[in-house]
Design a protein around this motif. Structure first.
Motif, PDB file in Angstrom:
ATOM      1  N   ASP A   8       0.867  -1.175   0.000  1.00  0.00           N
ATOM      2  CA  ASP A   8       0.000   0.000   0.000  1.00  0.00           C
ATOM      3  C   ASP A   8       0.903   1.224   0.000  1.00  0.00           C
ATOM      4  N   ALA A   9       1.205   1.743  -1.191  1.00  0.00           N
ATOM      5  CA  ALA A   9       2.180   2.829  -1.326  1.00  0.00           C
ATOM      6  C   ALA A   9       1.780   4.082  -0.559  1.00  0.00           C
ATOM      7  N   PRO A  10       0.520   4.552  -0.633  1.00  0.00           N
ATOM      8  CA  PRO A  10       0.162   5.755   0.137  1.00  0.00           C
ATOM      9  C   PRO A  10       0.358   5.564   1.634  1.00  0.00           C
ATOM     10  N   LEU A  11      -0.015   4.406   2.166  1.00  0.00           N
ATOM     11  CA  LEU A  11       0.177   4.158   3.590  1.00  0.00           C
ATOM     12  C   LEU A  11       1.659   4.114   3.928  1.00  0.00           C
ATOM     13  N   ASP A  12       2.445   3.457   3.110  1.00  0.00           N
ATOM     14  CA  ASP A  12       3.888   3.400   3.343  1.00  0.00           C
ATOM     15  C   ASP A  12       4.481   4.805   3.366  1.00  0.00           C
ATOM     16  N   ASP A  13       4.016   5.667   2.476  1.00  0.00           N
ATOM     17  CA  ASP A  13       4.520   7.044   2.450  1.00  0.00           C
ATOM     18  C   ASP A  13       4.169   7.780   3.742  1.00  0.00           C
ATOM     19  N   GLU A  14       2.948   7.565   4.251  1.00  0.00           N
ATOM     20  CA  GLU A  14       2.557   8.204   5.514  1.00  0.00           C
ATOM     21  C   GLU A  14       3.421   7.721   6.666  1.00  0.00           C
ATOM     22  N   ILE A  15       3.678   6.414   6.700  1.00  0.00           N
ATOM     23  CA  ILE A  15       4.499   5.849   7.773  1.00  0.00           C
ATOM     24  C   ILE A  15       5.903   6.422   7.717  1.00  0.00           C
ATOM     25  N   LEU A  50      -1.220   3.021  12.101  1.00  0.00           N
ATOM     26  CA  LEU A  50       0.197   3.232  12.404  1.00  0.00           C
ATOM     27  C   LEU A  50       0.645   4.687  12.284  1.00  0.00           C
ATOM     28  N   PRO A  51       0.287   5.429  11.238  1.00  0.00           N
ATOM     29  CA  PRO A  51       0.723   6.838  11.201  1.00  0.00           C
ATOM     30  C   PRO A  51       0.259   7.635  12.421  1.00  0.00           C
ATOM     31  N   SER A  52      -0.987   7.433  12.842  1.00  0.00           N
ATOM     32  CA  SER A  52      -1.500   8.145  14.024  1.00  0.00           C
ATOM     33  C   SER A  52      -0.758   7.723  15.279  1.00  0.00           C
ATOM     34  N   LEU A  53      -0.487   6.435  15.416  1.00  0.00           N
ATOM     35  CA  LEU A  53       0.248   5.944  16.586  1.00  0.00           C
ATOM     36  C   LEU A  53       1.649   6.546  16.635  1.00  0.00           C
ATOM     37  N   ARG A  58       6.163  10.247  19.127  1.00  0.00           N
ATOM     38  CA  ARG A  58       7.375  10.912  18.649  1.00  0.00           C
ATOM     39  C   ARG A  58       8.246  11.470  19.770  1.00  0.00           C
ATOM     40  N   ASP A  59       7.656  11.987  20.827  1.00  0.00           N
ATOM     41  CA  ASP A  59       8.435  12.621  21.891  1.00  0.00           C
ATOM     42  C   ASP A  59       8.919  11.633  22.950  1.00  0.00           C
ATOM     43  N   GLU A 206      11.824  -5.035  30.685  1.00  0.00           N
ATOM     44  CA  GLU A 206      12.461  -5.818  31.738  1.00  0.00           C
ATOM     45  C   GLU A 206      11.416  -6.380  32.692  1.00  0.00           C
ATOM     46  N   ARG A 207      10.414  -5.590  32.994  1.00  0.00           N
ATOM     47  CA  ARG A 207       9.273  -6.029  33.808  1.00  0.00           C
ATOM     48  C   ARG A 207       8.017  -5.378  33.248  1.00  0.00           C
ATOM     49  N   ASN A 208       6.891  -5.948  33.602  1.00  0.00           N
ATOM     50  CA  ASN A 208       5.618  -5.495  33.031  1.00  0.00           C
ATOM     51  C   ASN A 208       5.276  -4.087  33.512  1.00  0.00           C
ATOM     52  N   GLN A 209       5.304  -3.119  32.601  1.00  0.00           N
ATOM     53  CA  GLN A 209       4.998  -1.729  32.922  1.00  0.00           C
ATOM     54  C   GLN A 209       3.833  -1.254  32.043  1.00  0.00           C
ATOM     55  N   ARG A 210       2.646  -1.332  32.594  1.00  0.00           N
ATOM     56  CA  ARG A 210       1.448  -0.974  31.824  1.00  0.00           C
ATOM     57  C   ARG A 210       1.365   0.521  31.518  1.00  0.00           C
ATOM     58  N   GLY A 211       2.106   1.328  32.286  1.00  0.00           N
ATOM     59  CA  GLY A 211       2.029   2.769  32.088  1.00  0.00           C
ATOM     60  C   GLY A 211       3.024   3.321  31.099  1.00  0.00           C
ATOM     61  N   SER A 212       3.709   2.454  30.333  1.00  0.00           N
ATOM     62  CA  SER A 212       4.668   2.964  29.355  1.00  0.00           C
ATOM     63  C   SER A 212       3.938   3.764  28.282  1.00  0.00           C
ATOM     64  N   PRO A 213       4.625   4.714  27.621  1.00  0.00           N
ATOM     65  CA  PRO A 213       3.940   5.593  26.660  1.00  0.00           C
ATOM     66  C   PRO A 213       3.176   4.845  25.568  1.00  0.00           C
ATOM     67  N   ILE A 214       3.787   3.827  24.981  1.00  0.00           N
ATOM     68  CA  ILE A 214       3.089   3.166  23.872  1.00  0.00           C
ATOM     69  C   ILE A 214       1.876   2.389  24.364  1.00  0.00           C
ATOM     70  N   ARG A 215       1.962   1.805  25.539  1.00  0.00           N
ATOM     71  CA  ARG A 215       0.821   1.057  26.041  1.00  0.00           C
ATOM     72  C   ARG A 215      -0.339   1.988  26.389  1.00  0.00           C
ATOM     73  N   GLN A 216      -0.010   3.176  26.876  1.00  0.00           N
ATOM     74  CA  GLN A 216      -1.056   4.171  27.117  1.00  0.00           C
ATOM     75  C   GLN A 216      -1.693   4.621  25.802  1.00  0.00           C
ATOM     76  N   CYS A 217      -0.864   4.858  24.785  1.00  0.00           N
ATOM     77  CA  CYS A 217      -1.385   5.312  23.495  1.00  0.00           C
ATOM     78  C   CYS A 217      -2.264   4.238  22.847  1.00  0.00           C
TER      79      CYS A 217
END
Length: 259
Positions: A8-15, A50-53, A58-59, A206-217
């Motif tokens: 999917d070229a348009p999606l790949d470009d967004e990513i 994926l682009p939205s995620l 990013r930060d 290393e250990r289960n951290q549910r509050g990590s940024p990606i898991r929150q997102c």
């Protein structure tokens, strides 16, 4: 048999556009968070998210860059017994289980024989050794590593290929690695099966951290954890004769894109 599927070229470009906004990190720099003994949390989602995620992350993360590439093609050849004992151990819910594969990291040009062990405490332990190339037999060094696992499955043969593109994120303020796989395809000697519209996210800690940024997102996006094995799902897609009762819901979900 290895083939290429239409991307999917348009999606790949967004990513790629979103990835360009991340600060880079090198292979050498991420050695401190290799996490070869870790807790894995997996997610399966529609790749249109994926682009939205990435924009949300990013930060909080840097992206691995190898030879100027921020998404790298991977090739893996999985080995199992003729009876598919490794597959069946997973399907039947065995707490301690092993998977064996040769994996080529195409952007860096290196290839490893890798053993992944799931322990009865829910941890993933990975060991690996470099090998010259992917081959249809295990060399002596690979057999030696296999022996150290004390696995009863010593007569292994190649079963399926998995092909995908991977991006790797490394936490800025947390010891965490995240891999996101897209453009998945499964192949054996007779056929190939693309897994279109799906991304596999693996959060390694290393250990289960549910509050990590990606898991929150991911929670904000409505994506819940899902246990998922590329080897097992690919095997079930390629061979309708394999036992699959415990995988039916996942096969239906990825097949219908109801993620």
């Amino acid at each position: 048999m290895i083939s290429a599927i239409v991307r999917d070229a348009p999606l790949d470009d967004e990513i790629d556009s979103e990835l360009a906004r991340f600060s880079p990190v090198t292979l050498r720099e991420i050695e401190s968070v290799s996490l070869m003994n870790r807790v894995d949390t997996k997610y399966v989602a529609n790749d249109q998210l994926l682009p939205s995620l990435l924009a949300m992350l990013r930060d909080s993360y840097k992206v691995l860059e190898v030879e100027g590439m921020r998404r790298s093609p991977y090739e893996s050849l999985y080995f199992d017994t003729a009876r598919r004992d490794c597959y069946l151990d997973h399907h039947n819910g065995r707490a301690t289980r092993l998977k064996f594969r040769q994996r080529r990291y195409k952007s860096s040009g290196v290839t490893f024989f890798e053993v992944k062990q799931k322990t009865n405490r829910g941890r993933t332990v990975k060991t690996r050794i470099p090998i010259p190339a992917i081959e249809d037999q295990l060399n002596e060094d690979s057999k030696e590593l296999l022996g150290t696992t004390r696995s009863k499955y010593t007569q292994l043969e190649p079963q399926i290929w998995t092909l995908f593109s991977r991006l790797t994120l490394v936490g800025i303020d947390i010891a965490e690695r995240v891999t996101i796989d897209t453009n998945l395809e499964f192949c054996d000697s007779q056929q190939d099966q693309p897994l279109e519209g799906v991304m596999i996210i693996e959060v390694k800690q290393e250990r289960n951290q549910r509050g990590s940024p990606i898991r929150q997102c991911l929670r904000q996006l409505g994506v819940r954890p899902m246990r998922f094995s590329k080897y097992c799902i690919g095997s079930a897609m390629l061979d309708p004769n394999l036992k699959r009762n415990r995988f039916k819901r996942k096969l239906m979900a990825v097949g219908s894109h109801t993620l």
